[in-house]
Scaffold this motif. Sequence first.
Motif, mmCIF file in Angstrom:
data_model
loop_
_atom_site.group_PDB
_atom_site.id
_atom_site.type_symbol
_atom_site.label_atom_id
_atom_site.label_comp_id
_atom_site.label_asym_id
_atom_site.label_seq_id
_atom_site.Cartn_x
_atom_site.Cartn_y
_atom_site.Cartn_z
ATOM 1 N N SER A 245 0.827 -1.209 0.000
ATOM 2 C CA SER A 245 0.000 0.000 0.000
ATOM 3 C C SER A 245 0.863 1.262 0.000
ATOM 4 C CB SER A 245 -0.893 0.001 1.251
ATOM 5 O OG SER A 245 -1.495 1.257 1.434
ATOM 6 N N PRO A 246 0.411 2.322 -0.667
ATOM 7 C CA PRO A 246 1.132 3.594 -0.641
ATOM 8 C C PRO A 246 0.793 4.459 0.575
ATOM 9 C CG PRO A 246 -0.766 3.797 -2.087
ATOM 10 C CD PRO A 246 -0.751 2.370 -1.599
ATOM 11 N N ASP A 247 -0.039 3.967 1.492
ATOM 12 C CA ASP A 247 -0.601 4.864 2.508
ATOM 13 C C ASP A 247 0.406 5.326 3.551
ATOM 14 O OD1 ASP A 247 -3.024 4.887 1.246
ATOM 15 O OD2 ASP A 247 -3.980 3.432 2.581
ATOM 16 N N VAL A 248 1.390 4.486 3.925
ATOM 17 C CA VAL A 248 2.412 4.972 4.859
ATOM 18 C C VAL A 248 3.144 6.157 4.251
ATOM 19 C CG1 VAL A 248 4.609 4.435 5.976
ATOM 20 C CG2 VAL A 248 2.734 2.792 6.083
ATOM 21 N N GLU A 249 3.560 6.012 3.003
ATOM 22 C CA GLU A 249 4.273 7.113 2.355
ATOM 23 C C GLU A 249 3.360 8.307 2.125
ATOM 24 O OE1 GLU A 249 7.511 7.827 -1.196
ATOM 25 O OE2 GLU A 249 6.476 5.903 -1.048
ATOM 26 N N ARG A 250 2.092 8.060 1.839
ATOM 27 C CA ARG A 250 1.136 9.142 1.620
ATOM 28 C C ARG A 250 1.002 10.013 2.872
ATOM 29 N NH1 ARG A 250 -3.523 6.392 -0.534
ATOM 30 N NH2 ARG A 250 -2.608 6.755 -2.578
ATOM 31 N N VAL A 251 0.980 9.379 4.037
ATOM 32 C CA VAL A 251 0.806 10.131 5.276
ATOM 33 C C VAL A 251 2.123 10.717 5.774
ATOM 34 C CG1 VAL A 251 0.109 9.967 7.707
ATOM 35 C CG2 VAL A 251 -1.209 8.776 5.950
ATOM 36 N N LEU A 252 3.220 9.948 5.695
ATOM 37 C CA LEU A 252 4.476 10.362 6.309
ATOM 38 C C LEU A 252 5.438 11.046 5.354
ATOM 39 C CD1 LEU A 252 5.237 7.240 8.547
ATOM 40 C CD2 LEU A 252 4.021 9.343 9.160
ATOM 41 N N GLY A 253 5.177 10.927 4.053
ATOM 42 C CA GLY A 253 6.083 11.557 3.094
ATOM 43 C C GLY A 253 7.384 10.800 2.918
ATOM 44 N N ARG A 254 7.429 9.547 3.320
ATOM 45 C CA ARG A 254 8.610 8.697 3.128
ATOM 46 C C ARG A 254 8.164 7.257 2.981
ATOM 47 N NH1 ARG A 254 9.063 5.440 7.268
ATOM 48 N NH2 ARG A 254 8.548 6.099 9.404
ATOM 49 N N ALA A 255 9.031 6.429 2.417
ATOM 50 C CA ALA A 255 8.705 5.023 2.242
ATOM 51 C C ALA A 255 8.689 4.314 3.589
ATOM 52 C CB ALA A 255 9.730 4.359 1.327
ATOM 53 N N PRO A 256 7.894 3.255 3.727
ATOM 54 C CA PRO A 256 7.933 2.479 4.961
ATOM 55 C C PRO A 256 9.272 1.783 5.143
ATOM 56 C CG PRO A 256 6.547 1.401 3.329
ATOM 57 C CD PRO A 256 6.901 2.736 2.763
ATOM 58 N N ARG A 257 9.622 1.508 6.392
ATOM 59 C CA ARG A 257 10.873 0.817 6.697
ATOM 60 C C ARG A 257 10.792 -0.645 6.261
ATOM 61 N NH1 ARG A 257 9.556 3.927 11.376
ATOM 62 N NH2 ARG A 257 11.163 5.439 11.962
ATOM 63 N N THR A 258 11.942 -1.228 5.962
ATOM 64 C CA THR A 258 12.015 -2.633 5.562
ATOM 65 C C THR A 258 12.061 -3.535 6.795
ATOM 66 O OG1 THR A 258 14.429 -2.678 5.561
ATOM 67 C CG2 THR A 258 13.343 -1.963 3.522
ATOM 68 N N PHE A 259 11.821 -4.820 6.573
ATOM 69 C CA PHE A 259 11.961 -5.773 7.674
ATOM 70 C C PHE A 259 13.396 -5.804 8.170
ATOM 71 C CE2 PHE A 259 12.763 -9.773 9.746
ATOM 72 C CZ PHE A 259 11.652 -9.914 10.568
ATOM 73 N N ALA A 260 14.359 -5.703 7.261
ATOM 74 C CA ALA A 260 15.768 -5.725 7.672
ATOM 75 C C ALA A 260 16.087 -4.559 8.603
ATOM 76 C CB ALA A 260 16.667 -5.688 6.435
ATOM 77 N N GLN A 261 15.503 -3.395 8.345
ATOM 78 C CA GLN A 261 15.722 -2.251 9.236
ATOM 79 C C GLN A 261 15.121 -2.527 10.615
ATOM 80 O OE1 GLN A 261 13.984 0.565 6.342
ATOM 81 N NE2 GLN A 261 15.809 1.830 6.648
ATOM 82 N N TRP A 262 13.937 -3.138 10.641
ATOM 83 C CA TRP A 262 13.332 -3.492 11.928
ATOM 84 C C TRP A 262 14.220 -4.485 12.669
ATOM 85 C CZ3 TRP A 262 11.886 -8.194 13.955
ATOM 86 C CH2 TRP A 262 11.179 -8.135 15.164
ATOM 87 N N ALA A 263 14.736 -5.494 11.962
ATOM 88 C CA ALA A 263 15.574 -6.509 12.594
ATOM 89 C C ALA A 263 16.846 -5.900 13.162
ATOM 90 C CB ALA A 263 15.909 -7.613 11.588
ATOM 91 N N ALA A 264 17.441 -4.974 12.428
ATOM 92 C CA ALA A 264 18.670 -4.327 12.922
ATOM 93 C C ALA A 264 18.387 -3.542 14.199
ATOM 94 C CB ALA A 264 19.242 -3.421 11.836
ATOM 95 N N ARG A 265 17.237 -2.892 14.250
ATOM 96 C CA ARG A 265 16.889 -2.053 15.414
ATOM 97 C C ARG A 265 16.560 -2.899 16.647
ATOM 98 N NH1 ARG A 265 12.602 0.217 13.411
ATOM 99 N NH2 ARG A 265 10.992 -0.466 14.866
ATOM 100 N N THR A 266 15.999 -4.085 16.429
ATOM 101 C CA THR A 266 15.510 -4.905 17.539
ATOM 102 C C THR A 266 16.400 -6.114 17.816
ATOM 103 O OG1 THR A 266 14.093 -6.199 16.055
ATOM 104 C CG2 THR A 266 13.131 -4.221 17.053
ATOM 105 N N ALA A 267 17.576 -6.162 17.208
ATOM 106 C CA ALA A 267 18.455 -7.322 17.362
ATOM 107 C C ALA A 267 18.732 -7.705 18.810
ATOM 108 C CB ALA A 267 19.770 -7.074 16.616
ATOM 109 N N PRO A 268 18.849 -6.763 19.747
ATOM 110 C CA PRO A 268 19.122 -7.182 21.138
ATOM 111 C C PRO A 268 18.095 -8.160 21.700
ATOM 112 C CG PRO A 268 19.573 -4.851 20.898
ATOM 113 C CD PRO A 268 18.952 -5.292 19.608
ATOM 114 N N ALA A 269 16.862 -8.103 21.225
ATOM 115 C CA ALA A 269 15.826 -9.014 21.740
ATOM 116 C C ALA A 269 16.094 -10.457 21.353
ATOM 117 C CB ALA A 269 14.456 -8.606 21.208
ATOM 118 N N PHE A 270 16.932 -10.686 20.341
ATOM 119 C CA PHE A 270 17.183 -12.034 19.852
ATOM 120 C C PHE A 270 18.546 -12.570 20.301
ATOM 121 C CE2 PHE A 270 14.218 -10.010 16.931
ATOM 122 C CZ PHE A 270 13.220 -10.966 16.820
ATOM 123 N N ARG A 271 19.303 -11.769 21.049
ATOM 124 C CA ARG A 271 20.646 -12.202 21.456
ATOM 125 C C ARG A 271 20.589 -13.054 22.726
ATOM 126 N NH1 ARG A 271 22.592 -6.864 19.501
ATOM 127 N NH2 ARG A 271 23.724 -7.380 17.605
#
Length: 271
Positions: A245-271
């Motif tokens: 969907s284009p709606d995240v970008e429509r509201v925020l003016g930027r593309a949605p984050r990727t799963f890889a970006q989420w994984a990098a940010r939350t990596a401590p939870a998996f260590r």
Amino acid sequence: MIVVTGATGNVGQELVRILVGSGEQVTAVSRRPGPLPDGVRHVQADLGEPGALEPALAGAGALFLLVAGEDPRGVLALARAAGVRRVVLLSSQGAGTRPEVYRHPVAFEEAVRDSGLEWTVLRSGGLNSNAFAWAGSIRDERTASAPFGDVGLPTVDPADVAEVAAAVLTRGGHAGRTYDLTGPAPVTPRERAAAIGEALGAPVRFVEQTPAEARAQMLAFMPEPVVEGTLAILGRPLPAELVTSPDVERVLGRAPRTFAQWAARTAPAFR
């Protein structure tokens, strides 16, 4: 003042942080206490008991509402009586694609649209944070298991959902709209496991479950109709469930984050 229900969840906690950071006064509502920014008022309440929300709603101008409990019209009547003018509902993609299965969010959407308040509905796709279900097995064995390992869906970062909710709660121009919130591209369970491994710097082995194994696991915490609907989405997604969907970008003016970006940010939870 903005009332945030589900304030200690994956979306709600981030939403509270964003709103407070932008100078908004926030009342956080949750069934149990959890980490919140300094100065945030917390009201312990369950949406299954709408009357418990009365102290939270006093003086509020806007409400962020989860699909929880069985009496959305009761909650909305209390909000209207308290002077709330705007409600933003976090619903599910399934309310649009499989309404015969996702009757609970459909009922909430209908109640919001009938409420007499200025409303916006956010239909979230599957959240990237659902991968936290793998945290224990990844920490202990560096494995992740799921059915339909090579079926991709455009899951969404809960932080993106929270940012959209914050924008809709605090800015005009969104009344009467329904937004579909997805990530930027379909990602398979096998690819999600690999992305978490990349973030950890250690490979994560993916183990594909049978549908029967996944069903038995889900039935421990989900009603059977929702389990069947979820398995259908995971294994036989409809064309509408594969669309980015284009709606995240429509509201925020930027593309949605990727799963890889989420994984990098939350990596401590998996260590």
